[in-house]
Design a protein around this motif. Structure first.
Motif, short mmCIF file in Angstrom:
data_model
loop_
_atom_site.label_atom_id
_atom_site.label_comp_id
_atom_site.label_asym_id
_atom_site.label_seq_id
_atom_site.Cartn_x
_atom_site.Cartn_y
_atom_site.Cartn_z
N SER A 130 83.55 33.61 -7.82
CA SER A 130 82.80 34.15 -6.69
C SER A 130 83.08 33.34 -5.42
O SER A 130 83.30 32.13 -5.48
N PHE A 131 83.07 34.04 -4.28
CA PHE A 131 83.39 33.41 -3.00
C PHE A 131 82.45 33.89 -1.91
O PHE A 131 81.96 35.03 -1.94
N TYR A 132 82.21 33.00 -0.95
CA TYR A 132 81.40 33.32 0.23
C TYR A 132 82.22 34.13 1.22
O TYR A 132 83.35 33.76 1.54
N MET A 133 81.64 35.26 1.71
CA MET A 133 82.32 36.08 2.72
C MET A 133 81.30 36.57 3.74
O MET A 133 80.56 37.52 3.49
N PRO A 134 81.23 35.94 4.91
CA PRO A 134 80.33 36.46 5.95
C PRO A 134 80.83 37.79 6.47
O PRO A 134 82.04 38.06 6.48
N CYS A 135 79.91 38.63 6.87
CA CYS A 135 80.28 39.97 7.34
C CYS A 135 80.60 39.96 8.84
O CYS A 135 81.72 40.23 9.25
N GLU A 136 79.60 39.62 9.66
CA GLU A 136 79.75 39.70 11.12
C GLU A 136 80.43 38.45 11.66
O GLU A 136 79.82 37.64 12.35
N ALA A 137 81.72 38.27 11.32
CA ALA A 137 82.43 37.04 11.68
C ALA A 137 83.72 37.35 12.43
O ALA A 137 84.67 36.58 12.37
N ASP A 138 83.74 38.46 13.14
CA ASP A 138 84.93 38.89 13.87
C ASP A 138 84.99 38.19 15.23
O ASP A 138 84.23 38.50 16.14
N GLY A 139 85.90 37.23 15.36
CA GLY A 139 86.02 36.47 16.59
C GLY A 139 86.56 37.26 17.76
O GLY A 139 86.51 36.80 18.90
N ASN A 140 87.08 38.46 17.51
CA ASN A 140 87.49 39.33 18.61
C ASN A 140 86.30 40.01 19.27
O ASN A 140 86.38 40.46 20.41
N ILE A 141 85.19 40.10 18.53
CA ILE A 141 83.97 40.71 19.07
C ILE A 141 82.97 39.64 19.46
O ILE A 141 82.49 39.61 20.60
N PHE A 142 82.66 38.76 18.52
CA PHE A 142 81.69 37.70 18.79
C PHE A 142 82.42 36.44 19.20
O PHE A 142 83.05 35.77 18.38
N LYS A 143 82.36 36.14 20.50
CA LYS A 143 83.11 35.03 21.07
C LYS A 143 82.35 34.47 22.26
O LYS A 143 81.46 35.13 22.83
N ASN A 144 82.71 33.28 22.65
CA ASN A 144 82.08 32.62 23.79
C ASN A 144 82.67 33.19 25.07
O ASN A 144 83.86 33.00 25.35
N HIS A 145 81.84 33.86 25.85
CA HIS A 145 82.31 34.46 27.11
C HIS A 145 82.25 33.47 28.27
O HIS A 145 82.64 33.83 29.39
N ASN A 146 81.77 32.25 28.00
CA ASN A 146 81.72 31.20 29.02
C ASN A 146 81.04 31.67 30.31
O ASN A 146 81.58 31.53 31.40
N ILE A 147 79.86 32.26 30.15
CA ILE A 147 79.09 32.72 31.30
C ILE A 147 77.81 31.91 31.40
O ILE A 147 77.38 31.24 30.45
N GLU B 185 77.82 45.96 19.88
CA GLU B 185 78.17 44.60 19.46
C GLU B 185 78.82 43.83 20.62
O GLU B 185 78.58 42.64 20.79
N GLU B 186 79.63 44.53 21.42
CA GLU B 186 80.28 43.86 22.56
C GLU B 186 79.25 43.42 23.60
O GLU B 186 79.33 42.31 24.15
N GLU B 187 78.27 44.27 23.87
CA GLU B 187 77.20 43.90 24.80
C GLU B 187 76.36 42.77 24.22
O GLU B 187 75.96 41.84 24.95
N SER C 211 77.34 40.46 22.17
CA SER C 211 78.12 39.22 22.26
C SER C 211 77.93 38.55 23.62
O SER C 211 77.76 37.33 23.71
N LYS C 212 77.91 39.33 24.68
CA LYS C 212 77.72 38.77 26.02
C LYS C 212 76.29 38.25 26.19
O LYS C 212 76.07 37.21 26.83
N LEU C 213 75.31 38.96 25.64
CA LEU C 213 73.93 38.50 25.73
C LEU C 213 73.74 37.18 25.00
O LEU C 213 73.03 36.29 25.47
N ILE C 214 74.37 37.05 23.83
CA ILE C 214 74.27 35.78 23.09
C ILE C 214 74.89 34.65 23.90
O ILE C 214 74.32 33.56 24.00
N SER C 215 76.06 34.90 24.47
CA SER C 215 76.74 33.88 25.28
C SER C 215 75.91 33.49 26.49
O SER C 215 75.98 32.35 26.97
N LYS C 216 75.11 34.42 26.98
CA LYS C 216 74.29 34.19 28.16
C LYS C 216 72.98 33.46 27.83
O LYS C 216 72.22 33.08 28.72
N SER C 217 72.72 33.26 26.54
CA SER C 217 71.45 32.67 26.10
C SER C 217 71.61 31.19 25.76
O SER C 217 72.67 30.77 25.29
N LEU D 282 79.58 31.76 16.85
CA LEU D 282 80.86 32.25 17.37
C LEU D 282 80.80 32.49 18.88
O LEU D 282 81.81 32.39 19.57
N CYS D 283 79.59 32.80 19.38
CA CYS D 283 79.42 33.05 20.81
C CYS D 283 79.08 31.78 21.60
O CYS D 283 78.79 31.84 22.80
#
Length: 295
Positions: A126-143, A185-187, A189-195, A233-234
């Protein structure tokens, strides 16, 4: 040349987007939904899937097993000439049933590291596999971080009571929906980066128990949530309610953890009042999340 895989889902939900993207990085990926076969018999469904596997030269099949009776031990056993992988994302409430189904598979993938240990205890690989771990979507927008505390997700009565207490203690919280009618999800991601901080509530209450013997006993579970991974990730610190799976992944020096709403308020006030402490936590947490979880 990439191997060919097939993802068998129960019905369309938002999180499957992440899984399709994830597996497409490593395999030529096909997918199908069991609910599209609702007018077929059990045998017809199995025969059509086996024909599909043969026609597409599929080598590995991943089965989403949570909360769908048809994808069980007997169903998976009848899928022919492939490696078989069980995927579970709600194992905390379904483990005993899933553990039977897993006996028809070669490997188990779970989004909870505690669940992984439970399968290993039973002798499964058995192995650990996170679902929402896409770095193309959830990323640091540096805002600029203009939001003190962000909570996203469904606002159940239990969560509303908790959030009202935190707001009543003088802490500003922005709440947004995420799963259905609110933000993409894209929006998000920006809200998380802004928090400055994302607040995670891990308690899952009622209506999910599959084991008849426990139906009137287990009132809730402390379930590891995707919010934690998405926040890291954000580039934003997550302050989280306790869950045992999360404790396996992160120390309290990486994810400040609380058990009560009073502890939550104390932690939030301490971090919001100390910009350097908050930054140090966020840097350490984000680095750990990216190295450990990003697809």
């Amino acid at each position: 040349m990439k191997k060919r895989c097939l993802l068998i889902f129960k019905w369309p939900i938002y999180a499957q987007r992440f899984l399709i993207n994830k597996f497409s990085k490593f395999y030529d990926t096909e997918y199908l939904y069991i609910n599209n076969y609702k007018n077929k018999s059990y045998s017809q469904i199995i025969n059509e899937i086996n024909e599909f596997i043969k026609s597409k030269n599929i080598e590995i099949v991943f089965f989403e097993v949570d909360f769908i009776k048809i994808i069980n031990f007997f169903f998976i056993k009848k899928i022919k000439n492939v490696k078989k992988v069980l995927m579970t994302f709600d194992d905390c409430v379904l483990h005993e049933m899933n553990a039977i189904t897993a006996n028809a598979c070669d490997i188990v993938l779970s989004h909870c590291p505690l669940s992984v240990k439970k399968y290993e205890e039973k002798g499964y690989e058995s192995f650990y596999m996170p679902c929402e771990a896409d770095g193309n979507i959830f990323k640091n927008h540096n805002i600029k971080k203009e939001i003190d505390v962000l909570f996203f997700g469904q606002i159940t009565p239990d969560r509303k009571e908790f959030l009202d207490f935190v707001v009543g203690s003088g802490i500003s919280i922005k709440t947004v929906g995420y799963q259905s009618i609110f933000v993409s999800e894209e929006e998000l991601s920006k809200l998380i980066s802004k928090s400055k901080i994302v607040l995670n509530l891990s308690k899952t209450i009622g209506g999910t128990v599959a084991n008849n013997t426990s139906e009137d006993i287990y009132k809730f579970y402390y379930q590891i949530k995707g919010r934690v991974i998405m926040s890291g990730l954000c580039g934003t610190l997550c302050v989280s309610e306790y869950s045992p799976g999360q404790e396996i992944l992160f120390s309290k020096d990486e994810v400040p953890t609380f058990h009560t709403k009073e502890e939550c308020v104390e932690i939030l006030k301490k971090l919001l009042a100390n910009e350097k402490l908050l930054s140090d936590y966020a840097t350490k947490f984000s680095s750990k999340t990216y190295d450990m979880c990003e697809d």
